[in-house]
Motif scaffolding. Structure first.
Motif, PDB file in Angstrom:
ATOM      1  N   ILE A  56       0.843  -1.199   0.000  1.00  0.00           N
ATOM      2  CA  ILE A  56       0.000   0.000   0.000  1.00  0.00           C
ATOM      3  C   ILE A  56       0.874   1.244   0.000  1.00  0.00           C
ATOM      4  N   GLY A  62      -4.067  -2.166  -6.510  1.00  0.00           N
ATOM      5  CA  GLY A  62      -5.026  -3.214  -6.248  1.00  0.00           C
ATOM      6  C   GLY A  62      -4.378  -4.409  -5.584  1.00  0.00           C
ATOM      7  N   TYR A  63      -5.209  -5.179  -4.870  1.00  0.00           N
ATOM      8  CA  TYR A  63      -4.742  -6.337  -4.114  1.00  0.00           C
ATOM      9  C   TYR A  63      -5.815  -7.409  -4.206  1.00  0.00           C
ATOM     10  N   SER A  76     -10.978  -6.804 -11.097  1.00  0.00           N
ATOM     11  CA  SER A  76      -9.873  -6.057 -10.498  1.00  0.00           C
ATOM     12  C   SER A  76      -8.948  -5.484 -11.562  1.00  0.00           C
ATOM     13  N   ILE A  87      -9.507  -3.460  -3.931  1.00  0.00           N
ATOM     14  CA  ILE A  87      -9.069  -4.333  -2.849  1.00  0.00           C
ATOM     15  C   ILE A  87     -10.077  -5.466  -2.766  1.00  0.00           C
ATOM     16  N   MET A  92      -9.445  -7.231   2.209  1.00  0.00           N
ATOM     17  CA  MET A  92      -9.838  -6.128   3.081  1.00  0.00           C
ATOM     18  C   MET A  92     -10.312  -6.632   4.434  1.00  0.00           C
ATOM     19  N   ARG A 117     -12.856   2.688   0.162  1.00  0.00           N
ATOM     20  CA  ARG A 117     -11.451   2.387  -0.160  1.00  0.00           C
ATOM     21  C   ARG A 117     -11.234   2.210  -1.657  1.00  0.00           C
ATOM     22  N   ARG A 118     -12.275   2.032  -2.401  1.00  0.00           N
ATOM     23  CA  ARG A 118     -12.161   1.975  -3.862  1.00  0.00           C
ATOM     24  C   ARG A 118     -12.324   3.369  -4.460  1.00  0.00           C
TER      25      ARG A 118
END
Length: 160
Positions: A56, A62-63, A76, A87, A92, A117-118
């Motif tokens: 991060i 992205g994860y 994603s 995420i 998350m 968070r997006r």
């Protein structure tokens, strides 16, 4: 082949690429580096929290879990390709859940946090969750309070 079906251009050389999909599920001690392109990281179930926060900090966009389903992978990649953050909900919930503040979020607050968070707006979240924008605002306020932060952007990095 999956990316071609989803109309996502692919190549194996970095020159001229728009995004990068990097596999950190088998990192095996390789140093983490700041990516040159918007990058989506594949992480494994056992990834330690500190390593995720390092990604991060390095500004990965992205994860997702390396063993995610095809639909999650496509969503994603498309999101990062469009310049959005992504995420995976499983990532998350495991690593960025509100255990830092000592307060638990309700299931609805966790959903709202996921979309915050997006980078989604309150109106986008309201439409997605089929609730009133004012209700989203209430949930956002509760999440901010429980995390002990003032701005929604502070939630983007799993603020402690």
């Amino acid at each position: 082949m999956i990316f071609k079906e989803a109309d996502i251009p692919t190549q194996f050389e970095p020159q001229g690429a728009s995004i990068c999909l990097r596999d950190y599920s088998n990192n095996q001690g390789c140093p983490l580096m700041r990516p040159d392109l918007p990058t989506l990281a594949l992480v494994k179930q056992g990834t330690v929290e500190s390593e995720l926060f390092e990604l991060i900090h390095l500004e990965y966009r992205g994860y997702i879990l390396a063993d995610c389903d095809v639909q999650t992978l496509l969503q994603s990649v498309a999101a990062v390709y469009r310049g959005e953050l992504w995420i995976d909900p499983h990532v998350m919930m495991r690593y960025l859940a509100p255990h830092h503040s000592g307060h638990l979020l309700t299931s609805r607050e966790r959903e709202v946090l996921f979309y915050l968070r997006r980078g989604w707006t309150n109106l986008q979240i309201a439409k997605q969750l089929a609730i009133a924008p004012k209700t989203v605002k209430t949930h956002v306020s509760a999440v901010l309070y429980k995390y002990g932060v003032r701005k929604r952007t502070e939630l983007m990095v799993g603020s402690s």
